[in-house]
Scaffold this active site. Sequence first.
Site, PDB file in Angstrom:
ATOM      1  N   LYS A   1       0.912  -1.053  -0.085  1.00 32.59           N
ATOM      2  CA  LYS A   1      -0.179  -0.002  -0.098  1.00 32.59           C
ATOM      3  C   LYS A   1       0.962   1.235   0.080  1.00 32.59           C
ATOM      4  O   LYS A   1       0.515   2.279  -0.678  1.00 32.59           O
ATOM      5  CB  LYS A   1      -0.938  -0.129   1.254  1.00 32.59           C
ATOM      6  CG  LYS A   1      -2.084  -0.967   1.049  1.00 32.59           C
ATOM      7  CD  LYS A   1      -2.654  -1.155   2.481  1.00 32.59           C
ATOM      8  CE  LYS A   1      -3.792  -2.477   2.447  1.00 32.59           C
ATOM      9  NZ  LYS A   1      -4.456  -2.865   3.549  1.00 32.59           N
TER      10      LYS A   1
ATOM     11  N   GLN B   1      -4.326  -1.779  10.367  1.00 30.40           N
ATOM     12  CA  GLN B   1      -4.165  -3.120   9.515  1.00 30.40           C
ATOM     13  C   GLN B   1      -4.967  -4.300  10.497  1.00 30.40           C
ATOM     14  O   GLN B   1      -4.216  -4.390  11.581  1.00 30.40           O
ATOM     15  CB  GLN B   1      -2.798  -3.393   9.068  1.00 30.40           C
ATOM     16  CG  GLN B   1      -2.503  -4.449   8.351  1.00 30.40           C
ATOM     17  CD  GLN B   1      -3.275  -4.351   6.629  1.00 30.40           C
ATOM     18  OE1 GLN B   1      -3.142  -3.308   6.256  1.00 30.40           O
ATOM     19  NE2 GLN B   1      -3.674  -5.557   6.390  1.00 30.40           N
TER      20      GLN B   1
ATOM     21  N   ASP C   1     -10.830   3.163   5.078  1.00 29.72           N
ATOM     22  CA  ASP C   1     -11.260   1.611   4.939  1.00 29.72           C
ATOM     23  C   ASP C   1     -12.609   1.358   5.107  1.00 29.72           C
ATOM     24  O   ASP C   1     -13.273   0.306   5.027  1.00 29.72           O
ATOM     25  CB  ASP C   1     -10.559   0.702   6.144  1.00 29.72           C
ATOM     26  CG  ASP C   1      -9.325  -0.019   5.224  1.00 29.72           C
ATOM     27  OD1 ASP C   1      -9.161  -0.026   3.949  1.00 29.72           O
ATOM     28  OD2 ASP C   1      -8.441  -0.504   6.186  1.00 29.72           O
TER      29      ASP C   1
END
Length: 289
Positions: A53, A97, A120
């Site tokens: 990413k 994450q 997200d």
Amino acid sequence: MSKIIDGRRIAEDLKKKLHKLAQHLEKEKGVKPGLAALRVGEDPASQLYVQMKGLQAKELGYHFEEHVFPSWVPPEDLAAKIQELNESPRIHGMILQLPLPSTLDKFHFLSLIDPSKDVDGLHPLNAGKLFQGLGGGFIPCTPLGCLSLIESVCDQLAGLNATIVGCSLLVGKPMALLLLQKKCTVSIAHSKTQDLPALCRSADILVVAIGKPGFVKGEWIREGAVVIDVGINRLPTGEIIGDVDFKTAQERAGAITPVPGGVGPMTVAFLLRNTLQSAYQHAGQHFPL
Ligand code: NAP
């Protein structure tokens, strides 16, 4: 033989557009899109995902920062970093994450992220907006990427039967809601579903996200169906394969995503898309994508 849906190419096309739009924002408003990733513990897959990413964010000219904590991090330290990033004008998107170590409650930490930076789409406010069918929130990147892959081979989704295998917060549930918004008739399967092969066979669109290598067999697939394989499974040989038995599925599906090269690149591309959208919104600009 089915059409192979080339997620890498579709993701590259999207990233080219993002690159131009990022340059435009920096030139016009002096704003460089900023993405921050928080990672807790030493899970090797998480390390790799965050690294990917970051690399791709930098390729598009974004600012990227990673904050790594040991698995025994005091909860207040993680919370303090989230707060600091919420307040940072350099950061427009923040990701925590997953998975977190079992001692930390992911729902608590996700709810601390400023919803306007929650790229997200996992903050309860953004998840609630998707549930209510309201626009203006962030939608999780993997299902957004899957929808884009489905639409690349399917003009008309309304009225189609869609089966989603797996009902996680990150993939299955938001995927089901997105396809419901498109007026598909949606079935959601999980570990207690009975006669999964029959449910899969009823699907014009089959999305599989369970984390079990080659679990869905070709004979479970309706002739001509669109098959989206979200799974990423590393075999002891080092080979990466999906949740669908690609060889047999390919003989029946109308279109199918490969693993790797299907959903994975789209997830990263849509993370970068959501981050740029946030940067535009924070700069008071209309985001054109
Ligand atoms: P997860 O949170 O572990 O959820 C797995 C889901 O699969 C659960 O809903 C579970 O049901 C269901 N399931 C497990 N065994 C099943 C069975 N035998 N039959 C039917 N359903 C079953 O996983 P996730 O985060 O959604 O990830 C799924 C896979 O996608 C993993 O391989 C992951 O690495 C991959 N992934 C890929 C991307 C990408 O960018 N390509 C992004 C995210 C995830 P219960 O709820 O009943 O337990």
